[in-house]
Design a protein around this motif. Structure first.
Motif, PDB file in Angstrom:
ATOM      1  N   GLY A   1      13.936   6.682  -9.333  1.00 59.47           N
ATOM      2  CA  GLY A   1      13.875   6.078  -8.002  1.00 59.47           C
ATOM      3  C   GLY A   1      12.461   5.687  -7.622  1.00 59.47           C
ATOM      4  O   GLY A   1      12.220   4.616  -7.069  1.00 59.47           O
ATOM      5  N   ALA A   2      11.503   6.557  -7.929  1.00 60.08           N
ATOM      6  CA  ALA A   2      10.103   6.258  -7.612  1.00 60.08           C
ATOM      7  C   ALA A   2       9.606   5.062  -8.416  1.00 60.08           C
ATOM      8  O   ALA A   2       8.900   4.196  -7.887  1.00 60.08           O
ATOM      9  N   VAL A   3       9.969   4.980  -9.697  1.00 59.41           N
ATOM     10  CA  VAL A   3       9.529   3.866 -10.534  1.00 59.41           C
ATOM     11  C   VAL A   3      10.143   2.554 -10.050  1.00 59.41           C
ATOM     12  O   VAL A   3       9.445   1.535  -9.916  1.00 59.41           O
ATOM     13  N   ILE A   4      11.430   2.553  -9.761  1.00 63.30           N
ATOM     14  CA  ILE A   4      12.092   1.325  -9.309  1.00 63.30           C
ATOM     15  C   ILE A   4      11.520   0.868  -7.971  1.00 63.30           C
ATOM     16  O   ILE A   4      11.228  -0.313  -7.771  1.00 63.30           O
ATOM     17  N   THR A   5      11.317   1.808  -7.059  1.00 69.98           N
ATOM     18  CA  THR A   5      10.777   1.450  -5.757  1.00 69.98           C
ATOM     19  C   THR A   5       9.340   0.958  -5.874  1.00 69.98           C
ATOM     20  O   THR A   5       8.944  -0.013  -5.208  1.00 69.98           O
ATOM     21  N   SER A   6       8.548   1.600  -6.734  1.00 67.74           N
ATOM     22  CA  SER A   6       7.163   1.135  -6.893  1.00 67.74           C
ATOM     23  C   SER A   6       7.118  -0.248  -7.536  1.00 67.74           C
ATOM     24  O   SER A   6       6.248  -1.060  -7.203  1.00 67.74           O
TER      25      SER A   6
ATOM     26  N   LEU B   1      -1.074  -0.090   5.538  1.00 69.18           N
ATOM     27  CA  LEU B   1      -0.048  -1.115   5.665  1.00 69.18           C
ATOM     28  C   LEU B   1       0.990  -0.987   4.549  1.00 69.18           C
ATOM     29  O   LEU B   1       2.201  -1.080   4.797  1.00 69.18           O
ATOM     30  N   LEU B   2       0.525  -0.745   3.331  1.00 70.07           N
ATOM     31  CA  LEU B   2       1.441  -0.621   2.202  1.00 70.07           C
ATOM     32  C   LEU B   2       2.312   0.631   2.327  1.00 70.07           C
ATOM     33  O   LEU B   2       3.519   0.579   2.063  1.00 70.07           O
ATOM     34  N   ILE B   3       1.729   1.747   2.741  1.00 70.00           N
ATOM     35  CA  ILE B   3       2.527   2.961   2.918  1.00 70.00           C
ATOM     36  C   ILE B   3       3.557   2.756   4.026  1.00 70.00           C
ATOM     37  O   ILE B   3       4.709   3.184   3.909  1.00 70.00           O
ATOM     38  N   THR B   4       3.155   2.070   5.089  1.00 71.73           N
ATOM     39  CA  THR B   4       4.103   1.764   6.167  1.00 71.73           C
ATOM     40  C   THR B   4       5.237   0.891   5.647  1.00 71.73           C
ATOM     41  O   THR B   4       6.407   1.118   5.975  1.00 71.73           O
ATOM     42  N   LYS B   5       4.887  -0.087   4.823  1.00 63.15           N
ATOM     43  CA  LYS B   5       5.903  -0.956   4.220  1.00 63.15           C
ATOM     44  C   LYS B   5       6.864  -0.144   3.348  1.00 63.15           C
ATOM     45  O   LYS B   5       8.066  -0.357   3.363  1.00 63.15           O
ATOM     46  N   SER B   6       6.322   0.813   2.599  1.00 66.66           N
ATOM     47  CA  SER B   6       7.180   1.638   1.746  1.00 66.66           C
ATOM     48  C   SER B   6       8.077   2.539   2.584  1.00 66.66           C
ATOM     49  O   SER B   6       9.226   2.793   2.214  1.00 66.66           O
ATOM     50  N   LEU B   7       7.577   3.022   3.727  1.00 67.01           N
ATOM     51  CA  LEU B   7       8.420   3.829   4.610  1.00 67.01           C
ATOM     52  C   LEU B   7       9.557   2.991   5.194  1.00 67.01           C
ATOM     53  O   LEU B   7      10.698   3.472   5.300  1.00 67.01           O
TER      54      LEU B   7
ATOM     55  N   ALA C   1       1.881   4.738  -5.685  1.00 68.07           N
ATOM     56  CA  ALA C   1       1.777   4.197  -7.040  1.00 68.07           C
ATOM     57  C   ALA C   1       1.417   2.711  -7.025  1.00 68.07           C
ATOM     58  O   ALA C   1       0.813   2.204  -7.967  1.00 68.07           O
ATOM     59  N   SER C   2       1.767   2.018  -5.952  1.00 69.94           N
ATOM     60  CA  SER C   2       1.483   0.582  -5.854  1.00 69.94           C
ATOM     61  C   SER C   2       0.107   0.286  -5.284  1.00 69.94           C
ATOM     62  O   SER C   2      -0.296  -0.877  -5.222  1.00 69.94           O
ATOM     63  N   LEU C   3      -0.612   1.296  -4.850  1.00 70.49           N
ATOM     64  CA  LEU C   3      -1.923   1.073  -4.246  1.00 70.49           C
ATOM     65  C   LEU C   3      -2.930   0.452  -5.205  1.00 70.49           C
ATOM     66  O   LEU C   3      -3.834  -0.255  -4.776  1.00 70.49           O
ATOM     67  N   GLY C   4      -2.783   0.708  -6.500  1.00 73.19           N
ATOM     68  CA  GLY C   4      -3.722   0.164  -7.483  1.00 73.19           C
ATOM     69  C   GLY C   4      -3.767  -1.346  -7.447  1.00 73.19           C
ATOM     70  O   GLY C   4      -4.837  -1.961  -7.459  1.00 73.19           O
ATOM     71  N   ARG C   5      -2.615  -1.959  -7.392  1.00 71.75           N
ATOM     72  CA  ARG C   5      -2.539  -3.430  -7.337  1.00 71.75           C
ATOM     73  C   ARG C   5      -3.181  -3.960  -6.060  1.00 71.75           C
ATOM     74  O   ARG C   5      -3.889  -4.958  -6.056  1.00 71.75           O
ATOM     75  N   LEU C   6      -2.936  -3.252  -4.960  1.00 70.30           N
ATOM     76  CA  LEU C   6      -3.474  -3.690  -3.681  1.00 70.30           C
ATOM     77  C   LEU C   6      -4.985  -3.535  -3.622  1.00 70.30           C
ATOM     78  O   LEU C   6      -5.675  -4.356  -3.010  1.00 70.30           O
ATOM     79  N   SER C   7      -5.521  -2.507  -4.269  1.00 68.31           N
ATOM     80  CA  SER C   7      -6.964  -2.276  -4.197  1.00 68.31           C
ATOM     81  C   SER C   7      -7.761  -3.351  -4.931  1.00 68.31           C
ATOM     82  O   SER C   7      -8.960  -3.485  -4.714  1.00 68.31           O
ATOM     83  N   ARG C   8      -7.094  -4.129  -5.780  1.00 68.55           N
ATOM     84  CA  ARG C   8      -7.786  -5.187  -6.515  1.00 68.55           C
ATOM     85  C   ARG C   8      -7.792  -6.520  -5.774  1.00 68.55           C
ATOM     86  O   ARG C   8      -8.292  -7.508  -6.291  1.00 68.55           O
ATOM     87  N   THR C   9      -7.221  -6.579  -4.569  1.00 66.16           N
ATOM     88  CA  THR C   9      -7.225  -7.839  -3.820  1.00 66.16           C
ATOM     89  C   THR C   9      -8.584  -8.044  -3.176  1.00 66.16           C
ATOM     90  O   THR C   9      -9.132  -7.166  -2.537  1.00 66.16           O
ATOM     91  N   GLU C  10      -9.129  -9.193  -3.391  1.00 61.10           N
ATOM     92  CA  GLU C  10     -10.439  -9.564  -2.855  1.00 61.10           C
ATOM     93  C   GLU C  10     -10.322 -10.928  -2.182  1.00 61.10           C
ATOM     94  O   GLU C  10      -9.484 -11.748  -2.564  1.00 61.10           O
ATOM     95  N   PRO C  11     -11.162 -11.201  -1.195  1.00 64.05           N
ATOM     96  CA  PRO C  11     -11.120 -12.505  -0.536  1.00 64.05           C
ATOM     97  C   PRO C  11     -11.321 -13.684  -1.487  1.00 64.05           C
ATOM     98  O   PRO C  11     -10.843 -14.782  -1.227  1.00 64.05           O
TER      99      PRO C  11
ATOM    100  N   LYS D   1      -9.881  -1.832   2.900  1.00 66.02           N
ATOM    101  CA  LYS D   1      -8.890  -1.462   1.881  1.00 66.02           C
ATOM    102  C   LYS D   1      -8.049  -0.277   2.337  1.00 66.02           C
ATOM    103  O   LYS D   1      -6.865  -0.200   2.023  1.00 66.02           O
ATOM    104  N   SER D   2      -8.647   0.642   3.087  1.00 66.82           N
ATOM    105  CA  SER D   2      -7.858   1.778   3.571  1.00 66.82           C
ATOM    106  C   SER D   2      -6.816   1.322   4.595  1.00 66.82           C
ATOM    107  O   SER D   2      -5.700   1.850   4.629  1.00 66.82           O
ATOM    108  N   GLU D   3      -7.160   0.322   5.405  1.00 61.25           N
ATOM    109  CA  GLU D   3      -6.169  -0.217   6.342  1.00 61.25           C
ATOM    110  C   GLU D   3      -5.051  -0.950   5.600  1.00 61.25           C
ATOM    111  O   GLU D   3      -3.884  -0.862   5.992  1.00 61.25           O
ATOM    112  N   LEU D   4      -5.397  -1.635   4.522  1.00 65.88           N
ATOM    113  CA  LEU D   4      -4.362  -2.271   3.700  1.00 65.88           C
ATOM    114  C   LEU D   4      -3.475  -1.209   3.048  1.00 65.88           C
ATOM    115  O   LEU D   4      -2.259  -1.395   2.916  1.00 65.88           O
ATOM    116  N   GLY D   5      -4.080  -0.093   2.633  1.00 64.49           N
ATOM    117  CA  GLY D   5      -3.300   1.000   2.072  1.00 64.49           C
ATOM    118  C   GLY D   5      -2.326   1.574   3.088  1.00 64.49           C
ATOM    119  O   GLY D   5      -1.168   1.862   2.767  1.00 64.49           O
TER     120      GLY D   5
END
Length: 131
Positions: free
Chosen positions: A22-27, A57-63, A115-125, A51-55
């Motif tokens: 379940g964790a793998v599919i959701t991630s 946002l991502l955790i909120t999205k996962s919830l 688990a998905s935070l890694g992808r998000l942390s690589r986003t740059e302007p 980046k912490s605010e984006l994180g």
């Protein structure tokens, strides 16, 4: 019986497997959503969002994803429980078990978000400049 019998240990192993899958599919679903929205996340970074605010946002999205899963499971349960009773299947749902499952689903959602935070942390302007 849970720790003393083979059936109990098999139940625990199955529960861990279900949690992992379940964790793998959701991630993966969250990673796909991030990949589709990478330009939007880069735009937010360009606007000064940390980046912490984006994180957050991502955790909120996962919830929210977990809550949507709970809603779908609740509807499916309401439909399938009468069918099971009509077929004389001995199903005895309890509020405690439903709450335990809901907590489990939300834990899976948070683990998938982390688990998905890694992808998000690589986003740059600078990603906005790519076509």
């Amino acid at each position: 019986w849970l720790f003393d019998t083979g059936a109990g240990l098999e139940f625990i192993a199955s529960a861990l497997l279900v949690f992992s899958v379940g964790a793998v599919i959701t991630s993966q679903a969250l990673a796909a959503a991030i990949a589709g929205s990478v330009r939007e996340f880069a735009m937010l970074r360009a606007m000064g969002i940390t980046k912490s605010e984006l994180g957050t946002l991502l955790i909120t999205k996962s919830l929210w994803l977990g809550l949507a899963g709970l809603l779908g499971a609740g509807v499916a349960s309401l439909v399938l429980l009468p069918v099971a009773h009509a077929a004389s299947v001995p199903v005895a749902p309890s509020v405690a078990m439903a709450l335990l499952c809901a907590v489990g689903v939300m834990i899976v959602a948070v683990v998938a978000g982390l688990a998905s935070l890694g992808r998000l942390s690589r986003t740059e302007p600078s990603m906005l400049l790519r076509t």
